[in-house]
Motif scaffolding. Structure first.
Motif, PDB file in Angstrom:
ATOM      1  N   VAL A  12      13.941  10.417   4.590  1.00 10.23           N
ATOM      2  CA  VAL A  12      12.912  10.772   5.562  1.00 10.23           C
ATOM      3  C   VAL A  12      12.111   9.514   5.888  1.00 10.23           C
ATOM      4  O   VAL A  12      11.670   8.795   4.999  1.00 10.23           O
ATOM      5  CB  VAL A  12      11.980  11.892   5.051  1.00 10.23           C
ATOM      6  CG1 VAL A  12      12.724  13.202   4.950  1.00 10.23           C
ATOM      7  CG2 VAL A  12      11.352  11.543   3.698  1.00 10.23           C
ATOM      8  N   GLN A  13      11.980   9.260   7.180  1.00 11.84           N
ATOM      9  CA  GLN A  13      11.249   8.078   7.606  1.00 11.84           C
ATOM     10  C   GLN A  13       9.793   8.426   7.866  1.00 11.84           C
ATOM     11  O   GLN A  13       9.477   9.510   8.360  1.00 11.84           O
ATOM     12  CB  GLN A  13      11.876   7.501   8.878  1.00 11.84           C
ATOM     13  CG  GLN A  13      11.214   6.209   9.332  1.00 11.84           C
ATOM     14  CD  GLN A  13      11.942   5.499  10.459  1.00 11.84           C
ATOM     15  OE1 GLN A  13      11.753   4.301  10.665  1.00 11.84           O
ATOM     16  NE2 GLN A  13      12.780   6.204  11.181  1.00 11.84           N
TER      17      GLN A  13
ATOM     18  N   THR B 183       0.806  -1.221   0.000  1.00 11.30           N
ATOM     19  CA  THR B 183       0.000   0.000   0.000  1.00 11.30           C
ATOM     20  C   THR B 183       0.835   1.265   0.000  1.00 11.30           C
ATOM     21  O   THR B 183       0.408   2.303  -0.528  1.00 11.30           O
ATOM     22  CB  THR B 183      -0.957   0.009   1.211  1.00 11.30           C
ATOM     23  OG1 THR B 183      -1.555  -1.284   1.338  1.00 11.30           O
ATOM     24  CG2 THR B 183      -2.063   1.029   1.028  1.00 11.30           C
ATOM     25  N   LEU B 184       2.044   1.235   0.571  1.00 14.33           N
ATOM     26  CA  LEU B 184       2.900   2.422   0.552  1.00 14.33           C
ATOM     27  C   LEU B 184       3.259   2.801  -0.880  1.00 14.33           C
ATOM     28  O   LEU B 184       3.185   3.967  -1.259  1.00 14.33           O
ATOM     29  CB  LEU B 184       4.172   2.171   1.376  1.00 14.33           C
ATOM     30  CG  LEU B 184       5.203   3.305   1.361  1.00 14.33           C
ATOM     31  CD1 LEU B 184       4.605   4.600   1.899  1.00 14.33           C
ATOM     32  CD2 LEU B 184       6.446   2.901   2.148  1.00 14.33           C
ATOM     33  N   GLU B 185       3.650   1.822  -1.685  1.00 14.70           N
ATOM     34  CA  GLU B 185       4.000   2.109  -3.079  1.00 14.70           C
ATOM     35  C   GLU B 185       2.773   2.545  -3.857  1.00 14.70           C
ATOM     36  O   GLU B 185       2.830   3.460  -4.683  1.00 14.70           O
ATOM     37  CB  GLU B 185       4.622   0.874  -3.726  1.00 14.70           C
ATOM     38  CG  GLU B 185       5.007   1.060  -5.188  1.00 14.70           C
ATOM     39  CD  GLU B 185       6.151   2.049  -5.379  1.00 14.70           C
ATOM     40  OE1 GLU B 185       6.257   2.631  -6.473  1.00 14.70           O
ATOM     41  OE2 GLU B 185       6.948   2.239  -4.428  1.00 14.70           O
ATOM     42  N   ARG B 186       1.666   1.918  -3.579  1.00 14.75           N
ATOM     43  CA  ARG B 186       0.454   2.220  -4.339  1.00 14.75           C
ATOM     44  C   ARG B 186      -0.028   3.651  -4.083  1.00 14.75           C
ATOM     45  O   ARG B 186      -0.369   4.383  -5.016  1.00 14.75           O
ATOM     46  CB  ARG B 186      -0.642   1.211  -3.965  1.00 14.75           C
ATOM     47  CG  ARG B 186      -1.862   1.276  -4.874  1.00 14.75           C
ATOM     48  CD  ARG B 186      -2.733   0.090  -4.608  1.00 14.75           C
ATOM     49  NE  ARG B 186      -4.014   0.176  -5.262  1.00 14.75           N
ATOM     50  CZ  ARG B 186      -5.044  -0.593  -4.931  1.00 14.75           C
ATOM     51  NH1 ARG B 186      -4.914  -1.484  -3.975  1.00 14.75           N
ATOM     52  NH2 ARG B 186      -6.185  -0.472  -5.565  1.00 14.75           N
TER      53      ARG B 186
ATOM     54  N   SER C  52      11.439   6.263   3.437  1.00 15.85           N
ATOM     55  CA  SER C  52      11.538   4.919   3.999  1.00 15.85           C
ATOM     56  C   SER C  52      10.325   4.641   4.863  1.00 15.85           C
ATOM     57  O   SER C  52       9.972   5.430   5.743  1.00 15.85           O
ATOM     58  CB  SER C  52      12.814   4.783   4.834  1.00 15.85           C
ATOM     59  OG  SER C  52      12.898   3.491   5.423  1.00 15.85           O
ATOM     60  N   GLY C  53       9.669   3.515   4.614  1.00 15.33           N
ATOM     61  CA  GLY C  53       8.500   3.134   5.404  1.00 15.33           C
ATOM     62  C   GLY C  53       8.310   1.634   5.392  1.00 15.33           C
ATOM     63  O   GLY C  53       9.043   0.911   4.732  1.00 15.33           O
ATOM     64  N   GLY C  54       7.310   1.168   6.116  1.00 16.21           N
ATOM     65  CA  GLY C  54       7.006  -0.256   6.156  1.00 16.21           C
ATOM     66  C   GLY C  54       7.626  -0.971   7.333  1.00 16.21           C
ATOM     67  O   GLY C  54       7.169  -2.041   7.731  1.00 16.21           O
ATOM     68  N   ALA C  55       8.695  -0.429   7.895  1.00 13.74           N
ATOM     69  CA  ALA C  55       9.373  -0.995   9.067  1.00 13.74           C
ATOM     70  C   ALA C  55      10.308   0.077   9.602  1.00 13.74           C
ATOM     71  O   ALA C  55      10.496   1.126   8.973  1.00 13.74           O
ATOM     72  CB  ALA C  55      10.148  -2.262   8.697  1.00 13.74           C
ATOM     73  N   ALA C  56      10.905  -0.188  10.764  1.00 12.36           N
ATOM     74  CA  ALA C  56      11.789   0.797  11.388  1.00 12.36           C
ATOM     75  C   ALA C  56      13.107   0.896  10.636  1.00 12.36           C
ATOM     76  O   ALA C  56      13.713  -0.120  10.279  1.00 12.36           O
ATOM     77  CB  ALA C  56      12.042   0.421  12.843  1.00 12.36           C
TER      78      ALA C  56
END
Length: 609
Positions: A379-380, A240-243, A358-362
């Motif tokens: 940027v996280q 979903t992040l990419e979408r 960066s997302g989806g995990a730490a």
């Protein structure tokens, strides 16, 4: 660069397919999507108007299948323009798209297809459908299977199974002009996205058009994007992040999206495409960091020291620019260090990146420090599939890498019981598909979504994730230990590919570690052992040397973070064997079951030290 005059508003778009139609009208001749054409052995592009023509063809073919409004269709493709064509065609007909991971297990996909009552499925190639067909069977809701490839194997399947069609045969020569549908409901169901599920069966997250549109628009309040931007897309569109951030957001701004050929070819694609924006999960940055660390260790001496000085001065310059540090005298050296060191590394990323998300995990703070110190602004952010997905992100001008940023526009956050982060968002899901009980467990009567993550919020509204409520190991002495940060720190060592810390109900911590195959040979030889001998993995010299590296990786952790025993393996944990999810999260219970005997052995002889 132009932003606001080209940005499509929520009121103008209304729905995701409405957003696409607005963009086609606004920027018909601008480059929309770039991809590598294997037949031409070169990169090609579609303009927005060309994409509209193709979407109309897909829509005409899809309409002929007679799928009812609200019916479910599914897609299992690698990132490519056809993913967008299928998605937009379905959305424009009021259908609901169910994205699937290309590397997910057939039994998992079969479960999703049946649970979501999917009528039409688009598959990458004959091999994937053949593996899936054995599990799906002939009964069930699936009426049409579309194969993107046009190989002999695909045509053989089409001849065997009347449900199967080759896309090139199925599409009409022309589909007419792409029309915007009247009276579309922004809050209607647009997609069912199945969570990876580290435990149990995946749950179908129901997302509306408004959910994803509002989150994409809210993200732009923290990170400006422009028509001139080029995004390199390699995180799966089923994520979903990419979408949201790498597809719908780009339509909103008119930015171009270039599709990477594969993760293996990512390094070459970065230098060819020269993207200005990247959206990725931490594992991508970890791999690049590992390669940089290897190169610096191989060079050693002056080169390594110069690299460390560059990162240190670059980091201090960043802190000063953010208003969180003094102007460093070493900045006088930056033009020289940038030319001699930083530019040579950033050029491998294309040399044009102005934002890496960066997302989806730490994201490990040390990794962020190195990239930022070299001039790559990472940027996280933070989010969940259930929030479509972005909750927060760091603005470039207020970037605290140890945090996951500030809430995007429209999102409310607060800290609940047990320090749990609670969220209210316009991106909040409609609920879980056919699972009211699970929905009620996550969304409380006051409308707060319970994330399951522990957090704190500082005075500047930055959110810091401090742990995971369920991912806590409780030792036999009652001590509670969060394993995630420990695992991330150990995995920064390029020798260790995958890590899982063990200790629930046990007297001390141990770790299951998959050793990186590329580094194993040299490591074993350094211990005077034969890397081809399976017994070398259990040799005391190897165990001791690996334990020293684990200890070094955890040197900055509190006293509880002490690994007493290790089990080393060369066999990676994969999606196919059910040990990780398609988003690379470890399925802890399944790994424990697979290595039950090895875990027991680590506790039989007592701690090593």
């Amino acid at each position: 660069m132009q932003l606001h005059e080209n940005l499509i508003s929520l009121d103008e778009a209304v729905t995701l397919d409405g957003l696409f139609v607005c963009r086609v009208r606004r920027s018909p001749d601008r480059e929309a999507y770039r991809f590598f054409d294997k037949d031409a052995d070169d990169w090609r592009s579609y303009s927005w108007s060309q994409m509209a023509h193709e979407v109309a063809r897909w829509q005409a073919a899809m309409r002929s299948e007679g799928a009812p409004r609200g019916g479910r269709v599914a897609i299992q493709l690698r990132n490519c323009p056809e993913w967008v064509m299928f998605d937009q065609a379905a959305l424009g007909l009021g259908l609901v798209n169910v994205p699937l991971y290309t590397d997910d297990r057939p039994d998992n996909i079969a479960y999703i297809l049946n649970e979501a009552d999917v009528n039409i499925l688009l598959v990458q190639d004959a091999g994937r459908w053949r593996r899936l067909a054995d599990v799906v069977g002939d009964e069930g809701p699936l009426k049409r299977v579309l194969l993107l490839d046009d190989s002999a194997a695909a045509r053989e399947l089409a001849a065997e199974d009347e449900r199967v069609r080759i896309v090139s045969d199925w599409l009409p020569d022309a589909g007419g002009a792409l029309q915007r549908r009247d009276g579309a409901d922004a809050h209607a169901l647009a997609s069912i996205v199945y969570t990876s599920g580290t435990t149990g069966r995946p749950k179908g997250v129901m997302l509306s058009h408004h959910n994803m549109l509002s989150v994409a628009h809210g993200g732009l309040t923290l990170l400006d994007c422009y028509e001139e931007d080029v995004f390199l897309s390699f995180l799966p569109l089923s994520h979903t992040l990419e979408r949201t951030a790498g597809y719908y957001l780009c339509i909103m701004t008119g930015s171009c999206v270039a599709y990477a050929r594969s993760v293996a070819q990512l390094a070459a694609d970065l230098q060819t495409v020269r993207p200005s924006v990247l959206v990725a999960v931490p594992r991508i940055f970890e791999r690049v960091y590992g390669r940089i660390a290897d190169q610096m260790n191989d060079k050693g001496g002056l080169a390594k020291r110069l690299f460390e000085i560059t990162v240190n001065i670059g980091w201090r310059r960043f802190l000063h620019q953010q208003g969180r540090g003094r102007w460093p005298l070493g900045s006088l050296l930056w033009p020289l260090l940038q030319r001699l060191v930083a530019s040579k590394i950033t050029s491998k990323l294309g040399g044009n990146i102005r934002a890496a998300i960066s997302g989806g995990a730490a994201l490990n703070e040390e990794i962020a420090r190195v990239f930022i110190g070299l001039g790559v602004p990472i940027v996280q952010g933070y989010g969940l599939t259930e929030t479509a997905p972005i909750v927060s992100a760091n603005p470039l001008e207020d970037n605290i890498p140890s945090s996951v940023g500030v809430p995007i526009r429209g999102v409310q956050v607060r800290i609940g019981d047990n320090d749990e982060l609670l969220v209210k968002s316009p991106g909040m899901m409609l609920g879980y598909w056919n699972n009211h009980a699970a929905t009620a467990q996550v969304i409380d009567p006051e409308g707060w979504l319970h994330t399951g993550d522990q957090a704190r919020i500082d005075a500047s509204n930055h959110i810091y994730i401090t742990g995971r409520i369920k991912d806590i190991l409780v030792l036999s002495n009652g001590e509670k230990i969060p394993p995630g940060d420990m695992e991330s720190a150990i995995a920064l060592d390029p020798l260790f590919e995958q890590v899982m810390v063990v200790g629930e109900g046990r007297p001390y911590l141990t770790a299951l570690i998959v050793v990186d195959g590329d580094h194993w040979s040299g490591f074993a030889q350094q211990q005077g052992l034969d890397p081809l001998d399976p017994a070398s993995l259990d040799h005391p010299k190897v165990k001791a040397a690996a334990a020293r590296r684990v200890k070094a990786a955890l040197k900055d952790f509190p006293g509880y973070a002490k690994i007493r025993q290790l089990h080393l393996s060369l066999e990676p944990w994969t999606v196919e064997d059910g040990l990780i999810t398609p988003t690379l999260k470890v399925k802890r219970m399944q790994v424990l079951a697979r290595y039950q005997g090895d875990v027991e052995a680590m506790y039989t002889g007592g701690p090593a030290g």
